[in-house]
Each structure stands twice: as structure tokens, then as C-alpha cells.
Scaffold this active site. Structure first.
Site, PDB file in Angstrom:
ATOM      1  N   HIS A  50       0.853  -1.179   0.000  1.00 59.00           N
ATOM      2  CA  HIS A  50       0.000   0.000   0.000  1.00 59.00           C
ATOM      3  C   HIS A  50       0.894   1.234   0.000  1.00 59.00           C
ATOM      4  O   HIS A  50       2.061   1.166   0.425  1.00 59.00           O
ATOM      5  CB  HIS A  50      -0.880   0.012   1.246  1.00 59.00           C
ATOM      6  CG  HIS A  50      -1.962  -1.009   1.236  1.00 59.00           C
ATOM      7  ND1 HIS A  50      -3.078  -0.909   2.029  1.00 59.00           N
ATOM      8  CD2 HIS A  50      -2.115  -2.157   0.530  1.00 59.00           C
ATOM      9  CE1 HIS A  50      -3.864  -1.939   1.827  1.00 59.00           C
ATOM     10  NE2 HIS A  50      -3.303  -2.721   0.911  1.00 59.00           N
ATOM     11  N   GLU A  52       1.006   3.785   1.931  1.00 55.41           N
ATOM     12  CA  GLU A  52       1.509   4.143   3.254  1.00 55.41           C
ATOM     13  C   GLU A  52       2.720   3.286   3.639  1.00 55.41           C
ATOM     14  O   GLU A  52       3.714   3.804   4.151  1.00 55.41           O
ATOM     15  CB  GLU A  52       0.418   3.956   4.325  1.00 55.41           C
ATOM     16  CG  GLU A  52      -0.820   4.801   4.095  1.00 55.41           C
ATOM     17  CD  GLU A  52      -1.922   4.104   3.307  1.00 55.41           C
ATOM     18  OE1 GLU A  52      -3.095   4.388   3.582  1.00 55.41           O
ATOM     19  OE2 GLU A  52      -1.614   3.278   2.412  1.00 55.41           O
ATOM     20  N   CYS A  80      -6.104   1.887   5.856  1.00 57.78           N
ATOM     21  CA  CYS A  80      -6.803   0.661   6.250  1.00 57.78           C
ATOM     22  C   CYS A  80      -6.242   0.161   7.576  1.00 57.78           C
ATOM     23  O   CYS A  80      -5.250   0.686   8.075  1.00 57.78           O
ATOM     24  CB  CYS A  80      -6.653  -0.410   5.164  1.00 57.78           C
ATOM     25  SG  CYS A  80      -4.975  -1.075   5.029  1.00 57.78           S
ATOM     26  N   CYS A  83      -2.495  -0.858   7.410  1.00 54.45           N
ATOM     27  CA  CYS A  83      -1.613   0.312   7.385  1.00 54.45           C
ATOM     28  C   CYS A  83      -1.618   1.028   8.738  1.00 54.45           C
ATOM     29  O   CYS A  83      -0.575   1.514   9.191  1.00 54.45           O
ATOM     30  CB  CYS A  83      -2.014   1.258   6.271  1.00 54.45           C
ATOM     31  SG  CYS A  83      -1.658   0.590   4.633  1.00 54.45           S
TER      32      CYS A  83
END
Length: 135
Positions: A50, A52, A80, A83
Site C-alpha cells: 500500500h 503508506e 486501512c 496500514c
């Protein structure tokens, strides 16, 4: 558009063009940009890639430390739960996100705020267009 917003948009567009969910992330320390990234799950075939997490890895490398104390994260979409946990482990205390997500849990142990911008619709439209294309 402010500098961080422009970088976030550029990263989100990169993800979109690579057939990734269009999310961009920037990490700063003392108001200096130390990392920027976008989603690369499809490209790298890794579920954890992701924006992040990619940005955290770059920031850790730049600072030569896994502790990102004093850093601030800016991201186009509310992180999410996966993360959130990585952000917490990296000790990032401040997060600003542009778009809220019904798929994200409450962010705990950090100061998370919606980032006010006049360009919310641009970021939102990228997500809408991406998922429309997928369905």
C-alpha cells in the site's frame, strides 16, 4: 494546490496509470519531505504494498531508523487497518488524509485528521473512475 497536495496527486495518478488503486502518500519530518509513494500491489505482486507502507519503508531507509518519531504522514485515502498498525509500529503520530473510507477502522494511538483541500473532488474522482473501470 499546495506542494504536498500536488505530490499526493502525482503519486495517485502514477498508481492509476499502473492499474493500482489510486492512493498516494507523503511523509515529512520537520516540514521537509522525506518519502513519497503510491500503491504497487499489482506491479510487485505483494498484498502489503500500500502507499503508506511503501512510504514508510522509504522514510525508514532515508532516516536509517525504523522509528519515525516526529514524522507526519499525508495520504489521499484514510489508511486501512493493516496500514494503521504499521503506522503505529513506525511511531508516526500525525496523519492527514483527504478522503474518508467506510472500509477503514478508527485510527488509534495517532492523531488522524481529514486534510481540508479545495481539490477533494479530484482525488475522489480518481477513485470513482478506477473502480468504475474495474466493474
Amino acid at each position: 494546490m499546495e506542494k504536498i497536495e500536488k505530490i499526493l496527486l502525482k503519486e495517485a495518478i502514477k498508481a492509476y496509470k499502473e492499474d493500482e488503486v489510486p492512493v498516494g502518500c507523503v511523509i515529512t519530518k520537520e516540514e521537509k519531505i522525506i518519502a513519497k509513494a503510491h500503491n504497487t500491489r499489482q506491479k510487485k505482486h505483494k498484498c502489503i504494498n500500500h502507499a503508506e507502507i511503501n512510504a514508510i519503508i522509504k522514510a525508514e531507509k532515508k532516516l536509517k531508523d525504523w522509528r519515525l518519531n516526529g514524522c507526519t504522514m499525508y495520504v489521499t485515502l484514510k489508511p486501512c487497518s493493516m496500514c494503521n498498525e504499521v503506522i503505529k509500529q513506525a511511531r508516526i503520530k500525525n496523519i492527514f488524509y483527504i478522503i474518508d473510507s467506510k472500509f477503514s477502522d478508527t485510527i488509534k494511538n495517532v492523531d488522524a485528521q481529514i486534510m481540508k483541500t479545495d481539490n477533494d473532488n479530484i482525488f475522489n474522482q480518481l477513485l470513482v473512475d478506477f473502480f468504475k473501470k474495474k466493474r
